[in-house]
Each structure stands twice: as C-alpha cells, then as structure tokens.
Design a protein around this motif. Structure first.
Motif, PDB file in Angstrom:
ATOM      1  N   ARG A 108      44.427  41.464  31.784  1.00  0.00           N
ATOM      2  CA  ARG A 108      45.449  40.321  31.387  1.00  0.00           C
ATOM      3  C   ARG A 108      45.986  39.803  32.600  1.00  0.00           C
ATOM      4  NH1 ARG A 108      46.489  44.243  26.483  1.00  0.00           N
ATOM      5  NH2 ARG A 108      47.301  45.621  27.587  1.00  0.00           N
ATOM      6  N   ILE A 111      43.326  37.414  33.750  1.00  0.00           N
ATOM      7  CA  ILE A 111      44.022  36.179  33.588  1.00  0.00           C
ATOM      8  C   ILE A 111      45.130  35.446  33.321  1.00  0.00           C
ATOM      9  CG2 ILE A 111      44.074  35.241  30.532  1.00  0.00           C
ATOM     10  CD1 ILE A 111      41.906  37.668  30.118  1.00  0.00           C
ATOM     11  N   GLU A 112      46.197  35.212  33.509  1.00  0.00           N
ATOM     12  CA  GLU A 112      47.042  35.427  33.745  1.00  0.00           C
ATOM     13  C   GLU A 112      47.316  34.548  35.307  1.00  0.00           C
ATOM     14  OE1 GLU A 112      50.142  38.906  31.867  1.00  0.00           O
ATOM     15  OE2 GLU A 112      50.606  37.886  34.009  1.00  0.00           O
ATOM     16  N   THR A 113      45.967  35.445  36.489  1.00  0.00           N
ATOM     17  CA  THR A 113      46.182  34.219  37.727  1.00  0.00           C
ATOM     18  C   THR A 113      45.480  33.291  36.987  1.00  0.00           C
ATOM     19  OG1 THR A 113      46.211  36.856  38.564  1.00  0.00           O
ATOM     20  CG2 THR A 113      45.671  34.806  39.972  1.00  0.00           C
ATOM     21  N   ALA A 114      44.133  33.456  36.537  1.00  0.00           N
ATOM     22  CA  ALA A 114      43.782  32.544  36.407  1.00  0.00           C
ATOM     23  C   ALA A 114      43.656  30.882  35.228  1.00  0.00           C
ATOM     24  CB  ALA A 114      42.369  32.646  35.073  1.00  0.00           C
ATOM     25  N   ASP A 115      45.564  31.627  34.064  1.00  0.00           N
ATOM     26  CA  ASP A 115      45.634  30.243  33.704  1.00  0.00           C
ATOM     27  C   ASP A 115      46.995  29.782  35.225  1.00  0.00           C
ATOM     28  OD1 ASP A 115      44.876  31.430  31.358  1.00  0.00           O
ATOM     29  OD2 ASP A 115      46.570  32.783  30.947  1.00  0.00           O
ATOM     30  N   ALA A 116      47.275  30.760  35.736  1.00  0.00           N
ATOM     31  CA  ALA A 116      48.287  29.853  36.755  1.00  0.00           C
ATOM     32  C   ALA A 116      47.752  29.177  38.027  1.00  0.00           C
ATOM     33  CB  ALA A 116      49.297  31.386  37.015  1.00  0.00           C
ATOM     34  N   GLY A 118      44.968  27.900  37.573  1.00  0.00           N
ATOM     35  CA  GLY A 118      43.655  26.804  37.094  1.00  0.00           C
ATOM     36  C   GLY A 118      42.905  27.592  37.704  1.00  0.00           C
ATOM     37  N   SER A 120      38.868  29.921  37.632  1.00  0.00           N
ATOM     38  CA  SER A 120      38.082  29.916  36.245  1.00  0.00           C
ATOM     39  C   SER A 120      37.369  31.532  37.242  1.00  0.00           C
ATOM     40  CB  SER A 120      36.489  29.206  36.199  1.00  0.00           C
ATOM     41  OG  SER A 120      35.993  29.199  36.591  1.00  0.00           O
ATOM     42  N   ASP A 319      33.318  33.568  30.429  1.00  0.00           N
ATOM     43  CA  ASP A 319      34.699  33.678  30.825  1.00  0.00           C
ATOM     44  C   ASP A 319      35.901  34.997  30.492  1.00  0.00           C
ATOM     45  OD1 ASP A 319      36.795  31.270  31.862  1.00  0.00           O
ATOM     46  OD2 ASP A 319      37.684  32.388  30.063  1.00  0.00           O
ATOM     47  N   ARG A 321      38.389  35.136  29.669  1.00  0.00           N
ATOM     48  CA  ARG A 321      39.035  35.162  28.613  1.00  0.00           C
ATOM     49  C   ARG A 321      38.504  35.650  27.132  1.00  0.00           C
ATOM     50  NH1 ARG A 321      40.069  30.927  31.492  1.00  0.00           N
ATOM     51  NH2 ARG A 321      42.106  31.055  32.140  1.00  0.00           N
TER      52      ARG A 321
END
Ligand SMILES: NC(=O)c1ccc[n+]([C@@H]2O[C@H](COP(=O)([O-])OP(=O)(O)OC[C@H]3O[C@@H](n4cnc5c(N)ncnc54)[C@H](O)[C@@H]3O)[C@@H](O)[C@H]2O)c1
Length: 346
Positions: A108, A111-116, A118, A120, A319, A321
């Motif tokens: 999790r 994924i947060e790091t990927a979101d933050a 940007g 992939s 990915d 996610r």
C-alpha cells in the motif's frame, strides 16, 4: 524513435541475467548503473556483459551519479519496498520483480509513493505473456463455457534452488504462487474476496519453510478458485504455468500450461440437439481456443508492455495498483495458514 531510458539495475543475482540480456536487446534501454549490497556481485555482472557503467552499493547514489530515470528492482523480496520507494522518491520509474512487496502495508505504501511522486511501478508477471494463456482468457471471456463457477490450478514441481528460497518461511506461496494467483485473476478477470489456506512441509522436503499448500479463494464474480501446489514434488511434474481446469455453466476449459487450451462444451449449446438434453451424461463437443496473440513471450513480453505503458503515459497491465490484488492472495493465504481461519481480502 522511442526515448532511451537510463537504467539502474538493483540486485545482481541470478535473475538479473535474464533482465540484462533482454534490456541489451532494446533500443529504448541503456544500462547506466548496477547496484548490489555486495559490490563484487555488481562487478561480476558488469564484467560478464562488458557493461560500461558504474557499480554501487547505494541506490540513491547510483541514480544521482548515472542520471537514471528507470530502476529495475531484481533484489530479494524483502528488499523490494526499500528499493522501489527509494527509486520513485529519487525521480525514477520502477520495473520490479515479483512479489511486489513482503507485506500488504508495504504494498500500500508503495502505491502511495507512486501516487505522490507520479512515477510508475509495474511488476514482472511474465506468465501473463503467453499465447496460450491469452487464448484461454479469450475462451472464457467470450462465454464459450458460460459463467465460470470453479477454477482449479495444480502446480507440482521439485526444483532444487539452493539460496534464499530454501530458508524462506513460505517459499511456494510467497515466491512462486504469486504467478499462479496472478494468472487466475488474469484468466477469469476477477479479484479475490476471501481465502482459506493450509500450508505444510511434506516428508522429503528440502525446504526449511512450507513448500506445499492447498488454497481456496472466493472470487469477486462468485466463482471459487482452488489451488493445489508443491515445490518439493518429485516426479510427474506439471508445467510451470500450472495445470488448469475451469468449469462453467455450459462446459469445461482445459489448459495443461504447455499446449493450446480447449473447451468441451454441451453439444446442445453448440447446435440445437434435443436428444442431447435427455442423456444421463450429456454429449459435449470440443472447441479449440482461438490463438490470436502474437506478442513476445514471457519476460520479454512483459518488458514490452512495461516500456510501451511508459511511452503511452498509462499504467502497465501489471501496474502496482493491479498487482496488489495478487499480493493480497499471497499474503492472505499466509495469514490464513497461520491462523487456521478463512481470511477476508476485500
Ligand atoms: N519472474 C520470474 O519468473 C522470477 C524468477 C526468478 C526470480 N524472480 C524474482 O527475482 C528476484 C531476485 O531473485 P534472484 O533469484 O535473482 O535472487 P538472488 O538471491 O540470486 O539475487 C538477489 C540479489 O539482490 C541483492 N540484494 C538484496 N538486497 C539488496 C538491496 N537492498 N540492494 C541491492 N542489492 C540487494 C543480493 O545481494 C543478490 O545479489 C526475487 O524477487 C525473485 O522472486 C522472478
């Protein structure tokens, strides 16, 4: 002409050879750094492939020094969290080896790091890249056997690896079953809802941890996926792709993991035949799966998809996610085996 990515490979053990050989074939990839906790490992790989690049023990230093934009994480599973998050925080996309992480919390946070950031993060699930599995998926999604109710996968092999797998607590589930679980999700297009798993280490096993398991998953489409596997099964091996039987409303799909899949479907469904309806065991007819996929196989196929996704600015099929659902199957199975209870996954 595609952008050429400047790549640092982290982890210079056995599997890095596969990645490096495939990367060296690509115009869009340039290896600019190698990282390993043991510098000698990185030097060995650099020399084996005649690479003109730096060798490092610290990933952040390698990224900065080599001006990398992409990190390949081929370290051991327990290092994937640290390597992937460090890479993304330092401005790099990540193609990582399976399993994505060692815990759900780590997955999790990745994924947060990927979101933050940007950036992939996609995961090597090479067993999706095979004409047969794609044909099987199409056989199911086209409704040939009707709605699937039960998916069975058998996986029986006896590989003698040596190294980290021999001393892991759950070598089969954590290191291998992720492939079969990810394949199950891919084939039927559904995600896991719950799992009950019994994990054990049978007589004759050369692993310290549990090398065999039986798992039952309830899936989001209402079907049940059952997995029986062993990594210490000598003789009568299945393929590494597993041996599949998928039972639907109107018939059964079969794939041994090697040859082309096919289905046996109620004859009455294929041609109006009223006599077929009246028999004790109904007549069926064989339907061959249509082979329509001509991408590259396995590792190279997954790499093609990862690079294409970067080029097109979209998440790759594998990915993080998406992959977290396969991770949930793995870690839920381990939790169930430890607690002796069914574990809810969604
Ligand atoms: N996709 C597949 O089919 C497939 C097949 C085999 C292995 N794998 C995966 O590949 C990964 C690596 O497997 P392997 O067989 O190459 O293992 P390995 O033990 O041979 O190599 C791992 C290397 O990573 C290094 N390392 C560990 N932690 C590190 C860190 N924090 N920073 C830098 N280097 C670090 C180790 O020193 C070692 O050289 C595993 O996650 C494994 O599950 C995938």
């Amino acid at each position: 002409m595609s952008k050429q990515h400047r790549i640092v490979v982290a982890g210079c053990g056995g599997m890095s050879n596969v990645w490096i050989k495939d990367l060296l074939k690509r115009d869009d990839a340039l290896i600019v750094g190698l990282v390993d906790v043991y510098i000698g490992q990185a030097e060995k790989i650099r020399d084996a492939y005649g690479l003109d690049c730096g060798v490092y023990t610290a990933l952040a230093e390698a990224i900065a020094d080599a001006e990398a934009d992409l990190v390949i994480d081929v370290t051991i599973p327990d290092s994937h969290f640290e390597i992937s998050t460090t890479a993304m925080q330092h401005g790099c996309h990540v193609f990582g080896e399976k399993p994505m992480a060692s815990t759900m919390e780590q997955a999790r946070k990745m994924i947060e790091t990927a979101d933050a950031t940007g950036k992939s993060l996609s995961v090597m699930q090479n067993r999706r890249y095979d004409a047969n599995i794609r044909a099987l998926r199409e056989l199911i999604s086209s409704g040939t056997i009707g709605r699937p109710g039960m998916i069975n996968a058998d996986f029986f092999l006896g590989p003698h690896f040596g190294g980290f797998r021999d001393v892991m607590e759950s070598p089969l589930i954590l290191d291998m079953a992720i492939h079969t679980f990810d394949q199950a999700r891919f084939i039927i297009g559904a995600d896991p809802v719950s799992v009950y798993c019994h994990e054990f280490n049978p007589p004759g096993s050369w692993y310290k941890g549990n090398a065999s398991a039986v798992c039952i998953y309830e899936m989001s489409d209402g079907s049940v996926f059952s997995y029986r596997g062993s990594w210490c099964a000598e003789g009568a091996s299945t393929s590494w792709e597993a041996d599949w039987r998928i039972i639907g409303e109107k018939g059964t799909a079969i794939w041994d993991g090697i040859q082309a899949p096919y289905a046996e479907v109620l004859a009455s469904e294929l041609a109006a035949d009223e006599t077929a309806e009246k028999k004790f065991i109904r007549d069926t007819a064989r339907v061959e799966a249509a082979m329509g996929w001509n991408g590259k196989l396995g590792h190279e196929g997954c790499l093609d998809e990862m690079f294409l996704a970067l080029k097109e600015g979209r998440p790759a099929e594998t990915d993080c996610r998406d992959n977290i659902h396969s991770m949930a199957m793995v870690l839920g199975a381990i939790e169930s085996a430890k607690s002796g209870r069914k574990v809810m996954l969604s």
